[in-house]
Write an enzyme that holds these catalytic residues in place. Structure first.
Site, PDB file in Angstrom:
ATOM      1  N   VAL A  11     -16.631 -35.561 -49.356  1.00 26.84           N
ATOM      2  CA  VAL A  11     -17.370 -35.953 -48.157  1.00 26.84           C
ATOM      3  C   VAL A  11     -18.535 -36.875 -48.506  1.00 26.84           C
ATOM      4  CG1 VAL A  11     -18.823 -35.073 -46.294  1.00 26.84           C
ATOM      5  CG2 VAL A  11     -16.681 -33.930 -46.841  1.00 26.84           C
ATOM      6  N   ASP A  30     -25.712 -36.477 -57.536  1.00 29.59           N
ATOM      7  CA  ASP A  30     -24.847 -35.328 -57.805  1.00 29.59           C
ATOM      8  C   ASP A  30     -25.398 -34.581 -59.008  1.00 29.59           C
ATOM      9  OD1 ASP A  30     -21.786 -34.645 -56.702  1.00 29.59           O
ATOM     10  OD2 ASP A  30     -22.301 -33.727 -58.627  1.00 29.59           O
ATOM     11  N   LYS A  35     -19.667 -36.491 -63.287  1.00 29.29           N
ATOM     12  CA  LYS A  35     -19.244 -37.202 -62.079  1.00 29.29           C
ATOM     13  C   LYS A  35     -20.030 -38.508 -61.930  1.00 29.29           C
ATOM     14  CE  LYS A  35     -17.446 -34.988 -58.546  1.00 29.29           C
ATOM     15  NZ  LYS A  35     -17.219 -34.138 -57.378  1.00 29.29           N
ATOM     16  N   PHE A 151     -16.148 -35.358 -39.525  1.00 27.65           N
ATOM     17  CA  PHE A 151     -14.821 -35.045 -38.987  1.00 27.65           C
ATOM     18  C   PHE A 151     -13.767 -35.812 -39.783  1.00 27.65           C
ATOM     19  CE2 PHE A 151     -17.909 -34.674 -35.479  1.00 27.65           C
ATOM     20  CZ  PHE A 151     -17.719 -33.344 -35.141  1.00 27.65           C
ATOM     21  N   GLU A 154      -9.042 -35.648 -45.115  1.00 35.29           N
ATOM     22  CA  GLU A 154      -8.721 -36.177 -46.429  1.00 35.29           C
ATOM     23  C   GLU A 154      -7.453 -37.005 -46.300  1.00 35.29           C
ATOM     24  OE1 GLU A 154      -8.758 -33.227 -49.531  1.00 35.29           O
ATOM     25  OE2 GLU A 154     -10.596 -32.383 -48.708  1.00 35.29           O
ATOM     26  N   LEU A 249       0.460 -30.933 -33.400  1.00 38.47           N
ATOM     27  CA  LEU A 249       1.535 -30.039 -32.962  1.00 38.47           C
ATOM     28  C   LEU A 249       2.743 -30.221 -33.876  1.00 38.47           C
ATOM     29  CD1 LEU A 249       1.424 -30.230 -29.038  1.00 38.47           C
ATOM     30  CD2 LEU A 249       0.678 -28.345 -30.492  1.00 38.47           C
ATOM     31  N   CYS A 259     -10.838 -27.014 -45.632  1.00 34.10           N
ATOM     32  CA  CYS A 259     -11.626 -26.850 -44.400  1.00 34.10           C
ATOM     33  C   CYS A 259     -11.098 -25.785 -43.445  1.00 34.10           C
ATOM     34  CB  CYS A 259     -11.747 -28.185 -43.685  1.00 34.10           C
ATOM     35  SG  CYS A 259     -12.792 -29.326 -44.598  1.00 34.10           S
TER      36      CYS A 259
HETATM   37  C1  UDX Z   1     -17.783 -30.921 -48.274  1.00 34.88           C
HETATM   38  C2  UDX Z   1     -18.829 -30.172 -47.530  1.00 34.88           C
HETATM   39  O1  UDX Z   1     -20.000 -30.516 -47.808  1.00 34.88           O
HETATM   40  C3  UDX Z   1     -18.373 -28.840 -47.091  1.00 34.88           C
HETATM   41  O2  UDX Z   1     -19.352 -28.146 -46.420  1.00 34.88           O
HETATM   42  C4  UDX Z   1     -17.275 -29.134 -46.142  1.00 34.88           C
HETATM   43  O3  UDX Z   1     -16.797 -27.974 -45.574  1.00 34.88           O
HETATM   44  C5  UDX Z   1     -16.169 -29.860 -46.860  1.00 34.88           C
HETATM   45  O4  UDX Z   1     -16.666 -31.013 -47.409  1.00 34.88           O
HETATM   46  P1  UDX Z   1     -16.630 -31.521 -50.413  1.00 34.88           P
HETATM   47  O5  UDX Z   1     -17.212 -32.881 -50.362  1.00 34.88           O
HETATM   48  O6  UDX Z   1     -15.191 -31.360 -50.090  1.00 34.88           O
HETATM   49  O7  UDX Z   1     -17.472 -30.533 -49.480  1.00 34.88           O
HETATM   50  O8  UDX Z   1     -16.930 -30.802 -51.788  1.00 34.88           O
HETATM   51  P2  UDX Z   1     -16.779 -31.333 -53.259  1.00 34.88           P
HETATM   52  O9  UDX Z   1     -15.753 -32.400 -53.340  1.00 34.88           O
HETATM   53  O10 UDX Z   1     -16.697 -30.129 -54.107  1.00 34.88           O
HETATM   54  O11 UDX Z   1     -18.185 -32.066 -53.526  1.00 34.88           O
HETATM   55  C6  UDX Z   1     -19.422 -31.480 -53.566  1.00 34.88           C
HETATM   56  C7  UDX Z   1     -20.285 -32.175 -54.618  1.00 34.88           C
HETATM   57  O12 UDX Z   1     -21.588 -31.608 -54.575  1.00 34.88           O
HETATM   58  C8  UDX Z   1     -19.765 -32.023 -56.048  1.00 34.88           C
HETATM   59  O13 UDX Z   1     -19.634 -33.296 -56.618  1.00 34.88           O
HETATM   60  C9  UDX Z   1     -20.858 -31.205 -56.728  1.00 34.88           C
HETATM   61  O14 UDX Z   1     -21.022 -31.558 -58.096  1.00 34.88           O
HETATM   62  C10 UDX Z   1     -22.075 -31.537 -55.897  1.00 34.88           C
HETATM   63  N1  UDX Z   1     -23.154 -30.555 -55.940  1.00 34.88           N
HETATM   64  C11 UDX Z   1     -22.887 -29.235 -55.785  1.00 34.88           C
HETATM   65  C12 UDX Z   1     -24.449 -31.009 -56.098  1.00 34.88           C
HETATM   66  O15 UDX Z   1     -24.694 -32.203 -56.241  1.00 34.88           O
HETATM   67  N2  UDX Z   1     -25.449 -30.086 -56.090  1.00 34.88           N
HETATM   68  C13 UDX Z   1     -25.225 -28.763 -55.943  1.00 34.88           C
HETATM   69  O16 UDX Z   1     -26.172 -27.970 -55.933  1.00 34.88           O
HETATM   70  C14 UDX Z   1     -23.899 -28.317 -55.776  1.00 34.88           C
HETATM   71  C1  UDX Z   2      -9.731 -31.302 -41.287  1.00 40.59           C
HETATM   72  C2  UDX Z   2     -10.104 -31.919 -39.931  1.00 40.59           C
HETATM   73  O1  UDX Z   2      -8.975 -32.596 -39.371  1.00 40.59           O
HETATM   74  C3  UDX Z   2     -11.279 -32.846 -40.081  1.00 40.59           C
HETATM   75  O2  UDX Z   2     -11.662 -33.363 -38.814  1.00 40.59           O
HETATM   76  C4  UDX Z   2     -12.408 -32.025 -40.674  1.00 40.59           C
HETATM   77  O3  UDX Z   2     -13.597 -32.680 -40.723  1.00 40.59           O
HETATM   78  C5  UDX Z   2     -12.006 -31.493 -42.029  1.00 40.59           C
HETATM   79  O4  UDX Z   2     -10.876 -30.664 -41.854  1.00 40.59           O
HETATM   80  P1  UDX Z   2      -8.347 -32.043 -43.418  1.00 40.59           P
HETATM   81  O5  UDX Z   2      -8.482 -30.622 -43.846  1.00 40.59           O
HETATM   82  O6  UDX Z   2      -8.636 -33.133 -44.384  1.00 40.59           O
HETATM   83  O7  UDX Z   2      -9.257 -32.339 -42.130  1.00 40.59           O
HETATM   84  O8  UDX Z   2      -6.818 -32.263 -42.955  1.00 40.59           O
HETATM   85  P2  UDX Z   2      -5.999 -32.180 -41.602  1.00 40.59           P
HETATM   86  O9  UDX Z   2      -5.296 -33.461 -41.428  1.00 40.59           O
HETATM   87  O10 UDX Z   2      -6.793 -31.708 -40.464  1.00 40.59           O
HETATM   88  O11 UDX Z   2      -4.911 -31.079 -41.972  1.00 40.59           O
HETATM   89  C6  UDX Z   2      -5.268 -29.733 -42.249  1.00 40.59           C
HETATM   90  C7  UDX Z   2      -4.048 -28.902 -42.502  1.00 40.59           C
HETATM   91  O12 UDX Z   2      -3.292 -28.741 -41.319  1.00 40.59           O
HETATM   92  C8  UDX Z   2      -3.078 -29.472 -43.542  1.00 40.59           C
HETATM   93  O13 UDX Z   2      -2.626 -28.435 -44.377  1.00 40.59           O
HETATM   94  C9  UDX Z   2      -1.949 -30.038 -42.710  1.00 40.59           C
HETATM   95  O14 UDX Z   2      -0.722 -30.032 -43.406  1.00 40.59           O
HETATM   96  C10 UDX Z   2      -1.934 -29.055 -41.549  1.00 40.59           C
HETATM   97  N1  UDX Z   2      -1.351 -29.612 -40.304  1.00 40.59           N
HETATM   98  C11 UDX Z   2      -1.985 -30.623 -39.644  1.00 40.59           C
HETATM   99  C12 UDX Z   2      -0.183 -29.059 -39.771  1.00 40.59           C
HETATM  100  O15 UDX Z   2       0.399 -28.128 -40.352  1.00 40.59           O
HETATM  101  N2  UDX Z   2       0.302 -29.562 -38.595  1.00 40.59           N
HETATM  102  C13 UDX Z   2      -0.304 -30.568 -37.921  1.00 40.59           C
HETATM  103  O16 UDX Z   2       0.179 -30.948 -36.851  1.00 40.59           O
HETATM  104  C14 UDX Z   2      -1.496 -31.115 -38.457  1.00 40.59           C
END
Ligand code: UDX
Ligand code: UDX
Length: 438
Positions: A11, A30, A35, A151, A154, A249, A259
């Protein structure tokens, strides 16, 4: 504007890079020095379509910078984003230790007015706690806290960021709202301004609703199989109603990823804590669990005994176009097949490296190959777990030649039931089995 993003993961990095692309100056922080080294060397540590190019271009133009120093970051940005992980606790509640730590780290170095934006997905009322924490450790410094949920999906995070359906700004101060509006001025999207608690709830409510849509269609898929109907047609017919919509759907093995499972658990826990239990969400989760079990039962019912059977699994990532295997249903499927003694050979276009990294024990128990055709060589059946378009392009006649028996379990309805029948496969899919056999 000058911005800082604390936490440069999926994110944080995507958000920072896209803000730089639209003209802002961004510093990504970070705590993981490896990283930051990777990013400074011009490489990106994750696979996200389109991201590498944006990171490269904006690093070269000097608009995107990286550091491990929170102080350097907080000094730099007028707006400071918190984008650190919010993983689940064993009881489903959210582990907020990283958010709390970043709030304290900011308080230790903040010198003048900043807008502190929570981008991480957090339970309602976290913004209040972040503000309390910063105020406790930095009582004389002015700041505002804002909730600005992401929102991003991935696999299409860049497009979702640059062309969002909406931008939600949860803030209680006009000064912070003005800054956020300036930040988002380059984007063409409706902006919804709310109080902080409502913005936090919007994120959990939206993700839970999307998960609900998936569980709804997945349960319907079982009804379709029992009744002799085609779930794709049912989804199409439902989706033509604008009030319902066709998106989300798609019946399959259920939702996974970093998530939905965690946000649903968190929302369930918070609603319990607020004294308003959301029982509907528990059923959404139950349907998701049962969906995978039903699929595994179909494999078991056909092959009778899984012990020592060689099975090919296509897909490990939680969905296509990502290398992310966190809470992937495909991985859970492999785990269960292995636990029943099956000999699994798996493949995934992007997810094998992260699978080895995050699931080393399971990875040690299966064979991993690059080529989907190599995976089916001498296998008793092909199991499709993730709907990568690459898999849809594989020569099915060649698949048939290499399998011991022409047996395919398609957990994502990737292939066409009529084509599979014509080619002489025994084809099991999700909610379209009457189509597959007609
Ligand atoms: C994010 C969100 O922030 C989470 O709340 C949301 O539900 C999903 O997306 P995400 O970006 O997927 O998380 O996580 P990740 O890819 O693990 O990245 C988090 C980064 O934060 C890592 O690079 C980690 O090294 C860094 N980090 C963690 C810090 O810089 N400081 C910390 O104290 C902990
Ligand atoms: C989700 C939300 O869509 C995004 O808005 C939010 O901020 C982060 O969480 P993400 O988890 O990256 O995004 O993927 P998404 O495309 O939503 O799919 C989530 C899961 O649902 C996957 O495992 C996907 O395979 C499944 N899925 C999705 C289904 O099984 N059927 C569908 O019709 C859509």
């Amino acid at each position: 504007m000058k911005l800082t993003i604390i936490g440069s993961g999926y994110v944080g990095l995507t958000t920072g890079a896209c803000f730089a692309k639209v003209g802002h100056h961004v510093m990504c922080v970070d705590s993981n020095p490896k990283k930051i080294e990777t990013l400074l060397a011009g490489q990106i540590p994750i696979y996200e379509p389109g991201l590498e190019e944006i990171v490269k271009q904006n690093t070269a133009s000097g608009r995107l910078k990286f550091t491990t120093s929170t102080e350097e970051g907080v000094d730099f940005g007028e707006i400071v984003f918190i984008a650190v992980p919010t993983p689940p606790n064993p009881d489903g509640s959210v582990d907020l230790r990283y958010v709390e730590k970043v709030a304290r780290d900011i308080a230790a170095v903040i010198k003048g007015y900043k807008v502190i934006v929570d981008k991480s997905t957090v339970p309602v009322k976290t913004g209040e706690k972040v503000a309390d924490t910063i105020r406790r450790y930095a009582p004389s410094v002015e700041f505002d806290v804002v909730s600005n949920p992401e929102f991003l999906r991935e696999g299409s995070a860049v497009a979702d960021l640059l062309d969002p359906d909406r931008i939600v700004i949860g803030a209680n101060s006009p000064r912070a709202i003005a800054k956020m509006q300036e930040l988002y001025a380059p984007f063409v999207a409706p902006v919804l301004v709310t109080d902080i608690n409502s913005a936090e709830l919007i994120k959990h409510a939206a993700n839970s609703f999307l998960a609900l849509k998936i569980s709804y269609i997945n349960h319907l898929s079982a009804i379709c199989d029992a009744a002799g109907a085609d779930v794709e047609k049912v989804a199409e017919g439902m989706g033509m109603d604008k009030r319902i919509g066709r998106a989300f759907l798609n019946a399959g093995l259920g939702y996974g990823g970093s998530c939905f499972p965690k946000d649903l658990a968190a929302f369930t826990t918070i609603s319990n804590q607020l004294g308003v239990p959301f029982h509907l969400l528990s059923e959404v989760h139950n349907i998701n669990t049962v969906q995978l079990q039903r699929f595994i039962k179909a494999i078991r019912d056909t092959l009778w005994v899984l012990q020592d059977k060689k099975l090919a699994v296509w897909g490990l990532s939680f969905k296509p176009h990502t290398d992310d295997v966190r809470s992937s249903v495909a991985v859970e499927l492999v785990r269960q097949l292995v636990s029943e003694g099956a000999r699994v050979t798996a493949t995934d276009p992007k997810g094998m490296e992260s699978f080895r990294e995050f699931e080393p024990e399971l990875a040690g128990k299966i064979a991993l190959v690059d080529d989907p055709l190599a995976a089916v060589e001498g296998a008793e059946a092909l199991v499709i777990a993730t709907e990568w378009p690459d898999f849809a392009e594989v020569d099915l006649n060649e698949v048939k030649k290499r399998l011991i028996a022409p047996l395919v379990f398609d957990g994502r309805n990737l292939l066409d039931p009529w084509t599979m029948k014509e080619l002489g496969f025994q084809y099991h899919c999700i909610g379209r089995n009457s189509a597959a056999r007609s």
